[in-house]
Scaffold this active site. Structure first.
Site: not given
Length: 317
Positions: A165, A253, A283
């Protein structure tokens, strides 16, 4: 005749986890509440969850130290040859939350799967420390780790930048800043363009845990010029000369299309790039009790283990 119901793109197991996590996770707007949720394990955060924390495999040694003023945690899976790879790991959490403890299990698992020493970086967080604090800490940690690679039993030419991320963003940015010092970049569902102008942002804006509203708020806290390539790596004018990349994405995502676009641009620039797109997950799946998360970490470990040395040319007299 009525229309048939829309099929949920998430697997049933992923949907159950997604809904449970969403119910326990704060909306964007309060950094303290988000950090408290991350620390308590209530819900989960982007890039953390039940698979993160102190539940990873045993490794030979774990030690905390300071790398040029930046706290780091070093994982050595077991004694091995002196040419092992060295991974500099940058945690996720929207540049706002998480740290060494939240990603302890991921780092342990990656170290064991790759046979590599992992240096996990506790970079400064926004909004207290906006851009460029985090990427500067990432670069400091990279330089420190590479300088000490031999002492850690690793090849200084086999240093891999990794992150999930927001940490994937920092890994990509650090590779852009110091391409000759990095042998590979391992990017798990990274945010790569602050404009958030892609079809996946609209398609998965709500209902898949990591919302478009959360991502926009994280970008706002992080700061920096969204057009700058060290904020938005997808906007870098030239990606040639970068180290090989493995990009791991979740199909459901908001960040999916940014990752796909970056993979295409790397390949077009002549950079060796492997793309893994996992269907039916959202995600943050890397740290969740889902088959895709375990498979992604195994594959990432194998990829890191296969990274070849990348040594800068000797200085001329």
């Amino acid at each position: 005749m009525s229309d048939s119901p829309t099929t949920d793109p998430l697997s049933p197991e992923a949907r159950r986890l997604c809904d449970a996590m969403t119910a326990g996770f704060p909306r964007p707007g309060d950094a303290r509440a988000l950090r408290a949720a991350a620390a308590s394990g209530s819900g989960a955060v982007a890039g953390s969850g039940p698979g993160h924390g102190r539940t990873g495999p045993a490794v030979a040694s774990v030690s905390d130290t300071v790398a040029g003023g930046v706290p780091v945690r070093i994982y050595d899976p077991a004694p091995g040859p002196a040419d092992r790879p060295l991974v500099v790991y940058l945690h996720g959490g929207g540049w706002v939350m998480c740290g060494l403890d939240s990603h302890d299990a991921t780092c342990r698992t990656l170290a064991a799967a790759a046979g590599a020493v992992v240096v996990s970086v506790d970079y400064r967080l926004a909004p207290e420390h906006p851009w460029p604090a985090a990427p500067d800490d990432a670069l400091t940690a990279l330089l420190w780790a590479r300088d000490r690679a031999a002492a850690l039993g690793c090849d200084p030419g086999r240093v891999v930048l990794a992150g999930d991320s927001s940490g994937g963003n920092l890994a990509a940015v650090t590779a852009l800043r110091a391409p000759g010092l990095v042998a590979g970049q391992l990017l798990f569902y990274p945010p790569l363009d602050a404009s958030m102008d892609s079809a996946s942002v609209e398609a998965y804006a709500e209902g898949y845990f990591h919302t478009a509203a959360h991502m926009a708020w994280y970008w706002d806290q992080y700061g920096g010029d969204p057009r700058h390539p060290h904020v938005s790596p997808l906007r870098a004018p030239d990606l040639s000369g970068l180290p090989p990349a493995l990009i791991v994405l979740a199909d459901c995502d908001v960040l999916r299309d940014e990752g796909l676009a970056y993979a295409r641009r790397l390949a077009a620039a002549g950079v060796e790039c492997t793309l893994q797109l996992h269907p039916g997950v959202f995600h943050g799946f890397l740290g969740l009790p889902l088959p895709a998360g375990a498979a992604a970490l195994r594959a990432a470990g194998a990829w890191v283990a296969g990274v070849e040395g990348r040594h800068p040319p000797a200085a001329r007299a």
